[in-house]
Design an enzyme around this catalytic site. Structure first.
Site, PDB file in Angstrom:
ATOM      1  N   VAL A  73       0.818  -1.238  -0.014  1.00 18.38           N
ATOM      2  CA  VAL A  73       0.247   0.023  -0.014  1.00 18.38           C
ATOM      3  C   VAL A  73       0.741   1.213  -0.021  1.00 18.38           C
ATOM      4  CG1 VAL A  73      -1.750   1.487   1.433  1.00 18.38           C
ATOM      5  CG2 VAL A  73      -1.988  -1.160   1.129  1.00 18.38           C
ATOM      6  N   TYR A  94      12.465   9.155  11.436  1.00 16.96           N
ATOM      7  CA  TYR A  94      11.155   9.822  11.903  1.00 16.96           C
ATOM      8  C   TYR A  94      11.494  11.176  12.028  1.00 16.96           C
ATOM      9  CZ  TYR A  94       8.529   5.667  12.652  1.00 16.96           C
ATOM     10  OH  TYR A  94       7.846   4.303  12.177  1.00 16.96           O
ATOM     11  N   GLY A 151       2.223  -2.081   8.941  1.00 13.17           N
ATOM     12  CA  GLY A 151       1.471  -3.153   9.817  1.00 13.17           C
ATOM     13  C   GLY A 151       0.960  -4.075   8.983  1.00 13.17           C
ATOM     14  N   GLN A 194      -5.139  -8.452   7.285  1.00 15.40           N
ATOM     15  CA  GLN A 194      -5.833  -9.673   8.062  1.00 15.40           C
ATOM     16  C   GLN A 194      -5.621 -10.632   7.092  1.00 15.40           C
ATOM     17  OE1 GLN A 194      -9.813  -8.341   8.642  1.00 15.40           O
ATOM     18  NE2 GLN A 194     -10.263 -10.190   9.870  1.00 15.40           N
ATOM     19  N   VAL A 252      -4.102   4.737   7.373  1.00 14.80           N
ATOM     20  CA  VAL A 252      -4.546   3.634   6.135  1.00 14.80           C
ATOM     21  C   VAL A 252      -4.761   2.195   6.882  1.00 14.80           C
ATOM     22  CG1 VAL A 252      -4.414   2.900   3.870  1.00 14.80           C
ATOM     23  CG2 VAL A 252      -3.681   5.069   4.509  1.00 14.80           C
ATOM     24  N   THR A 253      -3.536   2.074   7.591  1.00 12.72           N
ATOM     25  CA  THR A 253      -3.639   0.588   8.380  1.00 12.72           C
ATOM     26  C   THR A 253      -4.879   0.338   8.936  1.00 12.72           C
ATOM     27  OG1 THR A 253      -1.389   1.034   8.667  1.00 12.72           O
ATOM     28  CG2 THR A 253      -2.306  -0.579   9.965  1.00 12.72           C
ATOM     29  N   ASP A 259     -10.614   2.446  11.304  1.00  7.99           N
ATOM     30  CA  ASP A 259     -11.467   3.258  12.157  1.00  7.99           C
ATOM     31  C   ASP A 259     -10.610   3.379  13.722  1.00  7.99           C
ATOM     32  OD1 ASP A 259     -13.932   3.929  10.145  1.00  7.99           O
ATOM     33  OD2 ASP A 259     -13.508   1.752  10.159  1.00  7.99           O
ATOM     34  N   SER A 283      -8.420   6.975   5.919  1.00  8.59           N
ATOM     35  CA  SER A 283      -9.122   6.783   4.541  1.00  8.59           C
ATOM     36  C   SER A 283      -9.998   5.670   4.826  1.00  8.59           C
ATOM     37  CB  SER A 283      -7.811   6.183   3.957  1.00  8.59           C
ATOM     38  OG  SER A 283      -8.370   5.268   2.818  1.00  8.59           O
ATOM     39  N   HIS A 291     -15.296   1.432   7.908  1.00  7.37           N
ATOM     40  CA  HIS A 291     -14.812   0.595   6.526  1.00  7.37           C
ATOM     41  C   HIS A 291     -14.579  -0.623   6.696  1.00  7.37           C
ATOM     42  CE1 HIS A 291     -12.130   0.335   3.200  1.00  7.37           C
ATOM     43  NE2 HIS A 291     -11.218  -0.216   3.965  1.00  7.37           N
TER      44      HIS A 291
HETATM   45  P1  NAD Z   1       2.552  -4.996   3.479  1.00 10.76           P
HETATM   46  O1  NAD Z   1       2.715  -6.153   4.574  1.00 10.76           O
HETATM   47  O2  NAD Z   1       2.820  -4.954   2.042  1.00 10.76           O
HETATM   48  O3  NAD Z   1       3.225  -3.677   4.242  1.00 10.76           O
HETATM   49  C1  NAD Z   1       3.245  -3.334   5.440  1.00 10.76           C
HETATM   50  C2  NAD Z   1       4.648  -2.708   5.565  1.00 10.76           C
HETATM   51  O4  NAD Z   1       4.818  -2.111   7.205  1.00 10.76           O
HETATM   52  C3  NAD Z   1       5.886  -3.572   5.689  1.00 10.76           C
HETATM   53  O5  NAD Z   1       6.875  -2.952   4.696  1.00 10.76           O
HETATM   54  C4  NAD Z   1       6.624  -3.505   7.024  1.00 10.76           C
HETATM   55  O6  NAD Z   1       7.878  -3.780   7.031  1.00 10.76           O
HETATM   56  C5  NAD Z   1       6.008  -2.146   7.638  1.00 10.76           C
HETATM   57  N1  NAD Z   1       6.087  -2.214   9.103  1.00 10.76           N
HETATM   58  C6  NAD Z   1       5.517  -2.895   9.842  1.00 10.76           C
HETATM   59  N2  NAD Z   1       5.854  -2.515  10.999  1.00 10.76           N
HETATM   60  C7  NAD Z   1       6.377  -1.302  11.045  1.00 10.76           C
HETATM   61  C8  NAD Z   1       6.794  -0.196  11.960  1.00 10.76           C
HETATM   62  N3  NAD Z   1       6.475  -0.409  13.346  1.00 10.76           N
HETATM   63  N4  NAD Z   1       7.069   0.856  11.500  1.00 10.76           N
HETATM   64  C9  NAD Z   1       7.388   0.937   9.904  1.00 10.76           C
HETATM   65  N5  NAD Z   1       7.136   0.152   9.104  1.00 10.76           N
HETATM   66  C10 NAD Z   1       6.507  -0.901   9.544  1.00 10.76           C
HETATM   67  O7  NAD Z   1       1.007  -4.518   3.776  1.00 10.76           O
HETATM   68  P2  NAD Z   1       0.058  -3.889   2.828  1.00 10.76           P
HETATM   69  O8  NAD Z   1      -0.678  -4.693   1.834  1.00 10.76           O
HETATM   70  O9  NAD Z   1       0.921  -2.485   2.501  1.00 10.76           O
HETATM   71  O10 NAD Z   1      -0.982  -3.278   3.907  1.00 10.76           O
HETATM   72  C11 NAD Z   1      -0.749  -2.298   4.917  1.00 10.76           C
HETATM   73  C12 NAD Z   1      -2.035  -1.993   5.851  1.00 10.76           C
HETATM   74  O11 NAD Z   1      -2.928  -1.097   4.927  1.00 10.76           O
HETATM   75  C13 NAD Z   1      -2.710  -3.196   6.077  1.00 10.76           C
HETATM   76  O12 NAD Z   1      -3.150  -3.053   7.532  1.00 10.76           O
HETATM   77  C14 NAD Z   1      -3.976  -3.351   5.414  1.00 10.76           C
HETATM   78  O13 NAD Z   1      -5.097  -4.222   5.682  1.00 10.76           O
HETATM   79  C15 NAD Z   1      -4.277  -1.797   5.029  1.00 10.76           C
HETATM   80  N6  NAD Z   1      -5.239  -1.399   4.037  1.00 10.76           N
HETATM   81  C16 NAD Z   1      -5.976  -0.735   4.234  1.00 10.76           C
HETATM   82  C17 NAD Z   1      -6.974  -0.107   3.307  1.00 10.76           C
HETATM   83  C18 NAD Z   1      -7.917   0.815   3.470  1.00 10.76           C
HETATM   84  O14 NAD Z   1      -8.728   0.998   2.538  1.00 10.76           O
HETATM   85  N7  NAD Z   1      -7.908   1.585   4.639  1.00 10.76           N
HETATM   86  C19 NAD Z   1      -6.891  -0.737   2.133  1.00 10.76           C
HETATM   87  C20 NAD Z   1      -5.952  -1.731   1.688  1.00 10.76           C
HETATM   88  C21 NAD Z   1      -5.190  -2.147   3.014  1.00 10.76           C
END
Ligand code: NAD
Length: 297
Positions: free
Chosen positions: A12, A63, A77, A80, A116-117, A121, A141, A173
């Site tokens: 993402v 940071y 993060g 699911q 976004v994570t 909500d 988002s 969401h």
């Molecule tokens: P991903 O596993 O591809 O990427 C997550 C990244 O977070 C990894 O690169 C990991 O190293 C990094 N990370 C973990 N802990 C960290 C920390 N403490 N500090 C910095 N970086 C850290 O996962 P993804 O597919 O990119 O999904 C990420 C999140 O977005 C998930 O929670 C997913 O459910 C969420 N998501 C939200 C929506 C939305 O509509 N809000 C849509 C799609 C995905």
């Protein structure tokens, strides 16, 4: 120089960065991730897009650098996993988000944080709890993604341009999201007059399940959400004062979920809860109940 920092350079986060660059939304993009190699790889790959954009810089950041940005997008993060419950996912991501928010302090007092994570909500609420920023500057988002899915499904159903379809999805969401049919119009005509009741239910169900269908086939979703985040960033940086649904803190409910807001450079300028039909009120109250249960799980 307009500056957007992205925490979490996974699927993402890196797609958000790509979309921001290709749409010329910010001059400087910073990426932070615990996985340094992944972050460096994404940055090198993204640098190859700069030739086709007005973005001047994309870099791995600390940071200390990220906390000076105009907008900080949090995509770090876990997603699911099959068989994992939402409370289990929340438990893992809550610690990560609380740590990130602490690492971002002292944060630029004019920054806007976009969560976004997932579960977005509840994690927007966690972000609120761990920052000195005012509530209006921390958003998530949320149902913008779901809303545009429904808007396009309705446009296909009626063979019209999506710009002629107005609709709204509020609440969580996720599974308890609420389609606001009373605010849905196709070419200006109320959807209630154009669509049978069963079709309402069918379209709402397909919209709700879209993410599950994508995840089943390719394990993750990222293009849609990245486009929504890019749109929110553009609205904020250009102080457009557009009305969009975002996750925001709702004092009446004591939690965060999506409702339409007026969004600008200072964040949420106004919450715009539209008039709702009785069943839409009930749906929103149920969504809040589900989120409260998750928050306290
Ligand atoms: P991903 O596993 O591809 O990427 C997550 C990244 O977070 C990894 O690169 C990991 O190293 C990094 N990370 C973990 N802990 C960290 C920390 N403490 N500090 C910095 N970086 C850290 O996962 P993804 O597919 O990119 O999904 C990420 C999140 O977005 C998930 O929670 C997913 O459910 C969420 N998501 C939200 C929506 C939305 O509509 N809000 C849509 C799609 C995905």
């Amino acid at each position: 120089m307009s500056h957007i920092a992205i925490i979490g350079a996974g699927r993402v986060g890196s797609t958000v960065a790509y979309t921001l660059i290709i749409k010329n939304i910010a001059e400087r993009i910073s990426l932070v991730d615990v996985n340094q190699d992944r972050c460096e790889g994404e940055v090198l790959d993204l640098k190859d897009v700069l030739a086709f954009s007005t973005t001047k810089e994309v870099a791995v950041a600390t940071y200390a650098e990220a906390r000076t940005a105009d907008i900080i997008v949090i995509c770090a993060g876990f997603a699911q996993q099959p068989g994992q419950t939402r409370p289990e996912l929340l438990a893992k991501n809550k610690t990560i988000i609380a740590d990130i928010m602490r690492n971002l302090n002292p944060i630029n007092s004019n920054a806007i944080v976009i969560m976004v994570t997932n579960p977005v909500d509840v994690l927007t609420y966690v972000a609120h709890e761990n920052t000195a920023l005012p509530q209006k500057q921390v958003i998530g988002s949320g149902t913008l993604l779901d809303m545009q899915r429904l808007q396009h499904a309705l446009a296909r159903e009626f063979a019209v341009d999506p710009s002629l379809v107005e609709t709204l999805i509020m609440g969580e969401h996720g599974d308890s999201q609420c389609v606001i049919w009373s605010q849905t119009r196709i070419e200006g005509k109320p959807a209630d007059q154009l669509l049978a009741r069963e079709r309402h239910v069918g379209l709402a169900e397909t919209t709700r399940k879209t993410a599950y269908t994508i995840i089943e086939k390719k394990c993750a979703t990222y293009y849609g959400v990245a486009s929504c985040v890019a749109e929110l960033c553009s609205i904020i940086l250009n102080d457009k004062k557009s009305v969009v649904p975002v996750v925001t803190y709702l004092p009446a409910f004591g939690l965060c979920m999506s409702i339409p807001v007026v969004l600008g450079r200072a964040g949420v300028l106004e919450q715009r809860l539209p008039p709702l039909a009785a069943e839409e009120h009930t749906c929103l109250a149920q969504s809040a109940k589900n989120l409260r249960k998750l928050l306290h799980s």
